[in-house]
Scaffold this motif. Structure first.
Motif, short mmCIF file in Angstrom:
data_model
loop_
_atom_site.label_atom_id
_atom_site.label_comp_id
_atom_site.label_asym_id
_atom_site.label_seq_id
_atom_site.Cartn_x
_atom_site.Cartn_y
_atom_site.Cartn_z
N SER A 12 -8.27 -11.74 -5.43
CA SER A 12 -9.61 -11.70 -4.47
C SER A 12 -9.32 -12.56 -3.47
CB SER A 12 -10.78 -12.17 -5.23
OG SER A 12 -10.84 -11.33 -6.64
N PHE A 13 -8.70 -13.81 -3.53
CA PHE A 13 -8.29 -14.43 -2.45
C PHE A 13 -7.61 -13.87 -1.31
CE2 PHE A 13 -6.12 -17.55 0.00
CZ PHE A 13 -7.17 -18.22 0.55
N ILE A 14 -6.50 -13.17 -1.69
CA ILE A 14 -5.63 -12.42 -0.94
C ILE A 14 -6.31 -11.47 -0.09
CG2 ILE A 14 -3.54 -10.99 -0.92
CD1 ILE A 14 -2.44 -12.41 -3.00
N ALA A 15 -7.14 -10.46 -1.14
CA ALA A 15 -7.90 -9.46 -0.42
C ALA A 15 -8.84 -9.83 0.84
CB ALA A 15 -8.79 -8.65 -1.42
N PHE A 16 -9.46 -11.11 0.53
CA PHE A 16 -10.51 -11.47 1.19
C PHE A 16 -9.93 -12.34 2.41
CE2 PHE A 16 -13.89 -11.95 -2.39
CZ PHE A 16 -14.43 -10.90 -1.99
N ARG A 17 -9.02 -13.01 2.30
CA ARG A 17 -8.16 -13.30 3.29
C ARG A 17 -7.65 -12.50 4.54
NH1 ARG A 17 -6.94 -15.35 7.25
NH2 ARG A 17 -5.59 -17.15 7.50
N PHE A 18 -7.07 -11.36 3.75
CA PHE A 18 -6.45 -10.13 4.65
C PHE A 18 -7.76 -9.74 5.52
CE2 PHE A 18 -5.99 -5.70 5.57
CZ PHE A 18 -4.79 -5.74 5.83
N THR A 19 -9.07 -9.58 5.35
CA THR A 19 -10.18 -9.20 5.89
C THR A 19 -10.39 -9.94 7.26
OG1 THR A 19 -11.82 -10.11 4.69
CG2 THR A 19 -11.16 -8.22 4.06
N THR A 20 -10.09 -11.48 7.12
CA THR A 20 -10.34 -12.33 8.34
C THR A 20 -9.15 -12.10 9.38
OG1 THR A 20 -8.93 -14.16 7.48
CG2 THR A 20 -11.15 -13.77 6.57
N VAL B 23 0.03 -5.73 6.16
CA VAL B 23 -0.60 -4.92 5.19
C VAL B 23 0.60 -5.02 3.75
CG1 VAL B 23 -1.40 -2.72 4.32
CG2 VAL B 23 -1.88 -3.52 6.54
N ILE B 24 1.57 -4.58 4.21
CA ILE B 24 2.62 -4.64 2.95
C ILE B 24 2.47 -5.65 2.13
CG2 ILE B 24 4.98 -4.19 2.36
CD1 ILE B 24 5.43 -2.17 4.66
N PRO B 25 2.90 -6.97 2.69
CA PRO B 25 3.03 -8.12 1.51
C PRO B 25 1.61 -8.61 1.03
CG PRO B 25 3.08 -8.85 4.04
CD PRO B 25 3.34 -7.27 3.79
N ALA B 26 0.56 -8.31 1.73
CA ALA B 26 -0.70 -8.47 1.25
C ALA B 26 -0.89 -7.41 -0.19
CB ALA B 26 -1.77 -8.41 2.48
N GLY B 27 -0.65 -6.33 0.32
CA GLY B 27 -0.88 -5.39 -1.11
C GLY B 27 0.02 -5.67 -2.33
N PHE B 28 1.19 -6.14 -1.91
CA PHE B 28 2.30 -6.33 -2.94
C PHE B 28 1.80 -7.43 -3.76
CE2 PHE B 28 5.82 -8.92 -4.24
CZ PHE B 28 6.62 -8.08 -5.20
N PHE B 29 1.32 -8.72 -2.98
CA PHE B 29 0.99 -9.94 -3.74
C PHE B 29 -0.20 -9.63 -4.44
CE2 PHE B 29 3.81 -11.79 -0.51
CZ PHE B 29 4.75 -12.46 -1.50
N MET B 30 -1.16 -8.80 -3.93
CA MET B 30 -2.64 -8.45 -4.57
C MET B 30 -2.19 -7.87 -5.85
SD MET B 30 -5.77 -6.86 -3.13
CE MET B 30 -7.19 -6.52 -4.01
N GLY B 31 -1.40 -6.84 -5.93
CA GLY B 31 -1.03 -6.20 -6.74
C GLY B 31 -0.84 -6.83 -8.18
N SER B 32 0.35 -7.72 -7.47
CA SER B 32 1.14 -8.39 -8.67
C SER B 32 0.03 -9.36 -9.20
CB SER B 32 2.21 -9.49 -7.81
OG SER B 32 3.17 -8.20 -7.11
N ALA B 33 -0.64 -9.94 -8.62
CA ALA B 33 -1.66 -10.84 -9.14
C ALA B 33 -2.64 -10.24 -10.16
CB ALA B 33 -2.73 -11.47 -8.00
N ILE B 34 -3.10 -9.06 -9.75
CA ILE B 34 -3.85 -8.13 -10.68
C ILE B 34 -2.98 -7.80 -12.04
CG2 ILE B 34 -4.65 -5.81 -10.78
CD1 ILE B 34 -6.59 -7.31 -9.44
N LEU B 35 -1.85 -7.47 -11.87
CA LEU B 35 -0.93 -7.06 -12.95
C LEU B 35 -0.94 -8.43 -13.83
CD1 LEU B 35 1.75 -4.81 -11.52
CD2 LEU B 35 -0.07 -4.13 -13.22
N ALA B 36 -0.65 -9.50 -13.20
CA ALA B 36 -0.39 -10.76 -13.93
C ALA B 36 -1.75 -11.26 -14.47
CB ALA B 36 -0.18 -11.85 -12.87
N MET B 37 -2.80 -10.85 -13.90
CA MET B 37 -4.23 -11.14 -14.92
C MET B 37 -4.17 -10.16 -16.33
SD MET B 37 -7.97 -9.84 -13.58
CE MET B 37 -7.60 -8.16 -14.16
N HIS B 38 -3.79 -9.08 -15.99
CA HIS B 38 -3.87 -8.18 -17.36
C HIS B 38 -2.83 -8.63 -18.40
CE1 HIS B 38 -4.06 -4.82 -19.97
NE2 HIS B 38 -2.83 -4.75 -19.91
N TYR B 39 -1.56 -8.68 -17.83
CA TYR B 39 -0.54 -9.11 -18.90
C TYR B 39 -0.78 -10.53 -19.43
CZ TYR B 39 1.31 -4.57 -17.92
OH TYR B 39 1.41 -3.38 -17.85
N PHE B 40 -1.29 -11.41 -18.56
CA PHE B 40 -1.71 -12.92 -19.17
C PHE B 40 -2.56 -12.59 -19.99
CE2 PHE B 40 0.19 -15.27 -15.34
CZ PHE B 40 1.25 -15.69 -15.94
#
Length: 681
Positions: free
Chosen positions: A89-97, A106-123
């Motif tokens: 969520s922080f990566i997404a909101f930080r991107f809007t500023t 855009v590319i690194p922001a989406g990559f790190f955000m997707g990685s964090a979402i997947l990490a949340m699920h698998y954790f």
């Protein structure tokens, strides 16, 4: 181990995801409009709210998968799962500023955000404790990963839309939230399909067919806590937008948008690429009305003016109150004809009479117009242009409008340049004192001089006082300049007396800003002590405006100066405030008749005024001095009415110290004075 999904729980997880998405869009819009510490506070708090909300959806989704066995979670790994959601969520909101969303961002922001979402699920799945064992079908994982990254890039796109469209309509916002909710649920359930759960055969068989009694309570508890959290978040945003924001961006007196709202208006509603204009409106004589009738009447007048401005504007035209008696009308469409027509309507509307607290009040307005893109593309440039045009309208007589043009721009640039260079003029010794003789027409000799300041600009040449003195008064530099001039005049007069060239009194003009500073007495006393000049060899000239601005304080300061022994004269008598009623109270030694009367002394009416001034001065035992004497006829008339001291080109132009010394070396013959070749620098 087989399991199945509970339909109601799946629906609940979607509702949570949609509610979280809706709050996230609102927070994205809010965060993008804030700045500094406020933005950082909203960024952190919003990330926590949305991150916990997304994790809650994930947790409810886990609970929706019934495995006919009690499920327990490792607290530390669960916290890591929550932290991953907050990070995403922080990566997404930080991107809007970020003002510019380039591919590199855009590319690194989406990559790190997707990685964090997947990490949340698998954790989250890894946090499940034995006897349930978790494994993965790796061939089924790539689709979940691809969807996760695609969903994150879509989320960033929607967040950018929320930033660039401050007022998204409710149906569209709900559609965006539903799309995000489905995407978040899709990521979760697709990843869950790639996960296998096995029962540990050593400890788990006895737990089969055991439905955990705590699971329904856990499900309800998490759902309620999540919705409460989102409700609080939505309430805070609603209160901020509809109460605090209204207070911050609306003028409390008129309910018009204020100066803070103007900044937002230019960011969102005023592109100005093809057309647009600003009208800068300032009321004439408002201070007088405020001072005479009181601030309550002034406030009521401002409210009435605001109503008339709103009635005059229409369509894309927005009325702002900038403060005091200053208003602005901005239009994102329209050219000069529309702006001029609106200005005519406003001028006519404002000058209609007002009934305020039983008083009939008349007020007019001065308006400056700037056009986009001709005069600028941003708020600062267009405001400055309109402001300058407004001051031109005031200088041209008020109750009218002026369009910003190249001449106004040239004057603005020159004024800014002079203001910048004037601060260095004293240090660089660019200021010089000129002296104009005062002539005693009866005894036919010099009776005094008036000191006049000149500025020898290194690039622009000689700058006249009429141009730089107002700038010095605005900036406060006039106080330091006056201190220097008094000291320089006293020093020069002492030098002339030591050479036995002159034994006269020299006068120096005063500014109202010097009186306001309260430093005049200190300046004079310091100059007298350092140069050793006799006090009666220094004269200070004040205007009626100075005398009547704060009469009691002026009298107090003048008495202090008189105690030092210096002379006081009133300059330009008869052209300022009416000071006849207080003339006998002022501790002055002389009256100076303004050159305006002398220039028109061939008129019977002006002759009567001149005679009256001379008579008044005689009755009060004041010396009278006539300024602006240029012809023999004027000199003869003044002598016939009893005025003996005169000043003007008939006797001598302003000269620097060297030319004065040359002038003094000429034979003392009044008929020869006009024939002397003088420097007219």
């Amino acid at each position: 181990m087989n399991g199945h999904y509970n339909g109601m729980t799946v629906l609940l997880s979607f509702l949570i995801a949609a509610a979280v998405s809706y709050s996230a869009l609102s927070l994205a819009n809010k965060i993008s409009r804030e700045s500094g510490k406020s933005q950082r506070a909203w960024l952190v708090s919003g990330s926590c709210v949305v991150g916990v909300g997304v994790w809650s959806m994930h947790f409810v989704g886990m609970l929706s998968f019934h495995m006919r066995v009690a499920v327990d979670y490792n607290p530390l790994i669960t916290l890591l799962s929550i932290a991953a959601g907050i990070t995403a969520s922080f990566i997404a909101f930080r991107f809007t500023t970020v003002s510019e969303a380039s591919i590199r961002r855009v590319i690194p922001a989406g990559f790190f955000m997707g990685s964090a979402i997947l990490a949340m699920h698998y954790f989250g799945t890894a946090a499940i404790k034995p006897p349930i064992l978790v494994s993965y079908r790796y061939q089924d994982i790539p689709p979940a990963i691809l969807i996760a990254y695609a969903a994150c890039y879509g989320t960033l796109y929607l967040f950018r839309r929320a930033r660039n469209t401050p007022s998204i309509h409710m149906p569209m916002k709900m559609l965006y939230a539903s799309m995000l909710g489905l995407t978040i649920c899709g990521i979760h359930y697709l990843a869950l399909e790639a996960t296998e759960f096995r029962l540990d055969q050593t400890n788990g068989p006895q737990m089969l067919d055991y439905m955990a009694e705590s699971e329904p309570f856990l499900l309800v508890g998490v759902a309620i806590a999540t919705f409460v959290l989102l409700a609080i978040s939505s309430g805070v945003i609603f209160f901020d937008r509809n109460v605090l924001e209204r207070m911050a961006y609306t003028d409390s007196l008129t309910s018009l948008p204020n100066r803070h709202h103007l900044t937002r208006y230019f960011e969102s509603s005023f592109p100005g690429k093809e057309s647009g204009f600003l009208l800068f409106i300032d009321l004439d004589r408002f201070k007088t009305i405020n001072d005479t009738l009181g601030h309550d009447a002034g406030d009521l007048l401002i409210k009435e003016v605001a109503i008339r401005l709103k009635e005059a504007s229409s369509g894309d035209q927005t009325v702002f109150r900038l403060g005091g008696d200053e208003f602005l009308i901005a239009s994102a469409k329209g050219r000069e004809p529309e702006a001029s027509a609106l200005a005519d309507v406003i001028i006519a509307g404002i000058k209609r009479p007002y009934s305020i607290l039983g008083n009939e009040i008349y007020v007019t307005s001065s308006i400056g117009i700037s056009l986009a893109p001709e005069h600028g593309m941003n708020r600062t440039m267009l405001l400055k242009a309109a402001d300058m045009a407004m001051y031109r309208a005031k200088g041209a007589g008020k109750n009218q409008y002026k369009l910003f043009d190249k001449e106004t721009d040239r004057l603005l640039v020159r004024k800014m340049e002079l203001e910048r260079d004037l601060r260095k003029a004293l240090v660089n010794e660019e200021l010089e004192v000129y002296y104009q003789p005062k002539w005693d027409a009866e005894s036919n000799h010099v009776s005094g001089m008036e000191a006049l300041i000149r500025w020898n600009h290194p690039r622009l040449g000689v700058v006249m006082p009429s141009e730089f003195i107002p700038i010095a008064e605005e900036t406060g530099l006039i106080v330091a300049m006056t201190r220097w001039m008094i000291h320089e005049v006293c020093r020069q007069n002492t030098a002339w007396q030591s050479l036995d060239l002159l034994h006269i009194c020299i006068s120096v003009n005063m500014s109202i800003r010097v009186f306001e500073s309260g430093l005049l007495g200190e300046m004079v006393e310091e100059a007298l002590q350092e140069t050793g000049i006799k006090p009666d060899n220094l004269e200070l000239e004040i205007t009626e405006t100075i005398a009547m601005y704060d009469l009691q304080d002026t009298i107090k300061q003048l008495k202090q100066l008189k105690q030092l022994g210096v002379r006081i004269s009133m300059d330009d008598f008869g052209t300022g405030y009416s000071s006849l009623g207080s003339l006998d109270e002022l501790p002055i030694d002389a009256l100076k008749i303004d050159r305006l009367f002398i220039r028109q002394s061939d008129l019977t009416s002006k002759q009567a005024i001149i005679s009256a001034i001379i008579t008044i001065a005689g009755q009060l035992n004041l010396e009278v001095i006539a300024e602006g004497v240029e012809t023999e006829e004027q000199m003869s008339f003044l002598k016939s009415r009893g005025c003996r001291v005169m000043q003007g080109y008939y006797y001598g132009k302003p000269m620097n110290a060297k030319d004065i010394e040359k002038w003094l070396e000429q034979p003392d013959n009044s008929k020869q004075i006009k024939q002397i070749q003088l420097s007219d620098q």
